[in-house]
Structures are given as C-alpha cells and as structure tokens.
Design a protein around this motif. Sequence first.
Motif, PDB file in Angstrom:
ATOM      1  N   GLU A  36       0.782  -1.149   0.049  1.00 17.72           N
ATOM      2  CA  GLU A  36      -0.122   0.040  -0.133  1.00 17.72           C
ATOM      3  C   GLU A  36       0.793   1.319   0.131  1.00 17.72           C
ATOM      4  O   GLU A  36       0.589   2.244  -0.714  1.00 17.72           O
ATOM      5  CB  GLU A  36      -0.981   0.033   1.380  1.00 17.72           C
ATOM      6  CG  GLU A  36      -1.971  -0.891   1.138  1.00 17.72           C
ATOM      7  CD  GLU A  36      -3.123  -0.694   2.110  1.00 17.72           C
ATOM      8  OE1 GLU A  36      -3.579   0.245   2.498  1.00 17.72           O
ATOM      9  OE2 GLU A  36      -3.453  -1.821   2.775  1.00 17.72           O
ATOM     10  N   ALA A  37       1.935   1.211   0.832  1.00 19.89           N
ATOM     11  CA  ALA A  37       2.869   2.405   0.968  1.00 19.89           C
ATOM     12  C   ALA A  37       3.552   2.531  -0.509  1.00 19.89           C
ATOM     13  O   ALA A  37       3.752   3.743  -0.932  1.00 19.89           O
ATOM     14  CB  ALA A  37       3.951   2.310   1.975  1.00 19.89           C
ATOM     15  N   TYR A  40       0.966   4.098  -2.949  1.00 22.19           N
ATOM     16  CA  TYR A  40       0.723   5.461  -2.539  1.00 22.19           C
ATOM     17  C   TYR A  40       2.202   6.387  -3.283  1.00 22.19           C
ATOM     18  O   TYR A  40       1.987   7.242  -3.961  1.00 22.19           O
ATOM     19  CB  TYR A  40       1.190   5.845  -0.999  1.00 22.19           C
ATOM     20  CG  TYR A  40       0.966   7.091  -0.910  1.00 22.19           C
ATOM     21  CD1 TYR A  40       0.007   7.874  -0.628  1.00 22.19           C
ATOM     22  CD2 TYR A  40       2.195   7.843  -0.409  1.00 22.19           C
ATOM     23  CE1 TYR A  40      -0.248   9.242  -0.364  1.00 22.19           C
ATOM     24  CE2 TYR A  40       2.349   9.116   0.103  1.00 22.19           C
ATOM     25  CZ  TYR A  40       0.943   9.777  -0.021  1.00 22.19           C
ATOM     26  OH  TYR A  40       1.098  11.126   0.575  1.00 22.19           O
ATOM     27  N   CYS A 209      -1.972   4.105   5.992  1.00 23.92           N
ATOM     28  CA  CYS A 209      -1.559   3.475   4.746  1.00 23.92           C
ATOM     29  C   CYS A 209      -0.993   2.193   4.764  1.00 23.92           C
ATOM     30  O   CYS A 209       0.234   2.175   4.934  1.00 23.92           O
ATOM     31  CB  CYS A 209      -0.902   4.151   3.725  1.00 23.92           C
ATOM     32  SG  CYS A 209      -0.430   3.711   1.953  1.00 23.92           S
TER      33      CYS A 209
END
Length: 220
Positions: A36-37, A40, A209
């Motif tokens: 997820e990071a 991002y 996140c």
Amino acid sequence: MERPYVIIVSEVTIDGKLTLAKGVSSKEIMKLMDEEANKYLHQIRAECDGIMVGANTIRIDNPNLTVRYVKGKNPTRIIPVSTGDIPLDANILNTEVAPTVIAVSKKAPTEKIEKLKEKGVQVVVAGSEKVDFAELFSKLYEMGIRKLMVEGGSKVNWELIKNDLIDEIRLIHLPVVVGGDDVPSLVSGEGFKTLDAVKRFEIKKVFKCGNQIVTEYGRK
C-alpha cells in the motif's frame, strides 16, 4: 517566476531518519514499506511530470526513478549536480526507460557535459558556482514540467525549503527507530536556528496506509 508545483515525498522512520546509517542506501529501509505504501509513492510519481533526487542518492542508491506499482507514465528524471559528476553507468542514464535531465552549474567541466550528452540526457546549465534551483525550476517549467516530485536527499530538501521552493511535503512514516548521530534525516544544511526563521507548514491530511502513517503538509 513561473515554476513547477513542487512536492517533497519521503519515507522516514519514527526518529526522522532516511537510512540505516550514513552512506547506506535508502533502499534498505524502504524494504519495510508494504504494498500500500509503495502504491501511494508510485501513484505520486505517475501524477508528476518530473522526479528529482540529489547526486548522492544516485551514487548510493542507483535508482531507476520509474513508475512500477501502479499504471502510469514514467516522469522525467532530474538530477542536480553542480559539477556533472554522475557515474556513467547510473540507471538514470538509461534514457530508453524515461528521459533524464542533468542540471549543472557553469563550473561543470565541458568533457563531463559531453559524456553525459553522449548518453542521451539533456544537460541544463543553471547557476554559476552551484546549481541555482530557482533558475533551474524556471527552465523546467519552460520545458513543460508543471508538477515536480522530489525524493531527496536531505541536502536537496534543505536547499529547496530554504529558498521557499516547496509547495507540499508528504511523508510515509515507518514504525521503526534507527538512531545514530550522523544518520541522514529528512533535511540537513545549516538549519534556521530561530523560531522566527523556521519555515512553517500546515497539516493537510493524516491517514493510515497499510502499516504506515502518511502525513501531508502544505505551505502556510
């Protein structure tokens, strides 16, 4: 002066460090970032026209600075290095992947500039003794760079913040502590030293996140 909209984006530990130790690649600590990071981070890359890192990041990390975890176009890689001293086998000199701009000062040796041009990169001269970021950003704007992502390192971050050339700061907070007196943090330089002089930002957004917290700041 017309210039790109500039966003500093970085992973940082709880204690604000960028790496495990001085001279160690930030890729090591970035292994802690979950999917997820990474999505991002790479989504921001995909939304920007250009991505900038300092010469030390190139020498230590040898990054590609491309979009991988999401779909999107690779941004133009922009490397400020006053003398043009970039390893000629650096990944960012592979212009088949994405275009690259090397920003130098007038003191950069002609032979180094020519060797860089032979690699297919565009060399931009901005500044006399060292790269003048205000002048560089004006030239980048003329080249069509409207949104610029800055991924470090700490010296570049200092120069940009000191000269009021930053619009946003977005941080991916890793839940670890590294410690160390000489380990690079988000910003280096001589520092502002007084409350009146510090650059002030306002919190725009805070969210979880994956296993990280992301904080987004804008200029006040």
